[in-house]
Motif scaffolding. Structure first.
Motif, PDB file in Angstrom:
ATOM      1  N   GLU A   1      -5.560 -14.578   2.839  1.00  0.00           N
ATOM      2  CA  GLU A   1      -5.730 -13.668   1.992  1.00  0.00           C
ATOM      3  C   GLU A   1      -4.351 -13.497   1.287  1.00  0.00           C
ATOM      4  O   GLU A   1      -3.149 -13.725   1.392  1.00  0.00           O
ATOM      5  CB  GLU A   1      -5.888 -12.267   2.672  1.00  0.00           C
TER       6      GLU A   1
ATOM      7  N   ASN B   1     -11.282 -20.320   0.009  1.00  0.00           N
ATOM      8  CA  ASN B   1     -11.705 -18.964  -0.223  1.00  0.00           C
ATOM      9  C   ASN B   1     -12.854 -18.654  -0.680  1.00  0.00           C
ATOM     10  O   ASN B   1     -13.351 -17.750  -0.494  1.00  0.00           O
ATOM     11  CB  ASN B   1     -10.530 -18.507  -1.217  1.00  0.00           C
TER      12      ASN B   1
ATOM     13  N   PHE C   1      -7.921 -19.768   6.009  1.00  0.00           N
ATOM     14  CA  PHE C   1      -8.024 -18.829   5.312  1.00  0.00           C
ATOM     15  C   PHE C   1      -6.816 -17.763   5.492  1.00  0.00           C
ATOM     16  O   PHE C   1      -6.537 -17.364   6.194  1.00  0.00           O
ATOM     17  CB  PHE C   1      -9.319 -17.783   5.573  1.00  0.00           C
TER      18      PHE C   1
END
Length: 199
Positions: free
Chosen positions: A39, A52, A37
């Motif tokens: 961001e 996501n 993951f």
């Protein structure tokens, strides 16, 4: 919730057998997409987009337990650390890291067929030149789990001995072999592993 690639998917029978009466089991796995993951990525590749979406679902579901599993390499620990920190920051703390699976140099059924042709029997354990490097990786992942205060499940510790030999059948029956290819567990093997796992 089970999150990862095909080496997470093969855990479903064991997890469902162990926890299915107490919990709803969610499987979020796709081949060749390890759990990671990051961001604020503008140009997402296929696995990033899938992961996501899984993270968004996790934040809604708030699962009691999350199992992370994949075809691990040492370099994956950095991404796993990011996941763990993110989840803990969202008050999701029951995180289980599943270590590397033993990986045979050839599909295990092929190895056993050759073994039987030569010796007319199949031993309970067999060595393989590949196993040593996965033992070493398992140690790294176990130490990482302790350092980051998450739970660790080691298929290698359950299936293998210290001399790099690993279990080939969970029972005497012919349909009880551990892997159907080089390293994906059969249903019986998945259930066997979780029957030995103390939560």
């Amino acid at each position: 919730l089970i999150w990862g690639d095909s080496l997470a998917a093969h855990l479903y029978p064991g997890i469902n057998n162990k926890y299915g009466l107490e919990f709803n089991i969610f499987q979020r796995t796709i081949g060749a997409c390890k759990p990671y993951f990051k961001e604020n990525i503008k140009d997402k590749d296929f696995c990033s987009s899938i992961n996501n979406s899984i993270v968004e679902e996790i934040l809604i579901l708030k699962p009691s337990k999350i199992f992370l599993s994949g075809f691990w390499k040492k370099e994956d620990l950095e991404n796993i650390k990011t996941i763990i920190d993110f989840l803990k920051n969202k008050n999701i703390n029951q995180i289980y890291l599943v270590g590397p699976s033993p990986r045979w140099h050839d599909p295990l059924p092929k190895i056993l067929y050759k073994e039987y042709r030569l010796k007319r029997k199949i031993p309970k354990y067999l060595p393989d030149e590949n196993h040593k490097k996965f033992f070493e990786l398992d140690k790294l992942f176990m130490d990482f789990s302790v350092k980051n205060s998450i739970k660790y499940l080691s298929p290698i510790k359950i299936l293998c001995k210290k001399n790099y030999t690993c279990l080939v059948k969970t029972e005497n029956a012919s349909d009880s072999i551990v892997n159907w290819d080089e390293n994906h567990f059969t249903e019986k093997a998945s259930k066997f592993i979780f029957s030995k796992f103390i939560d």
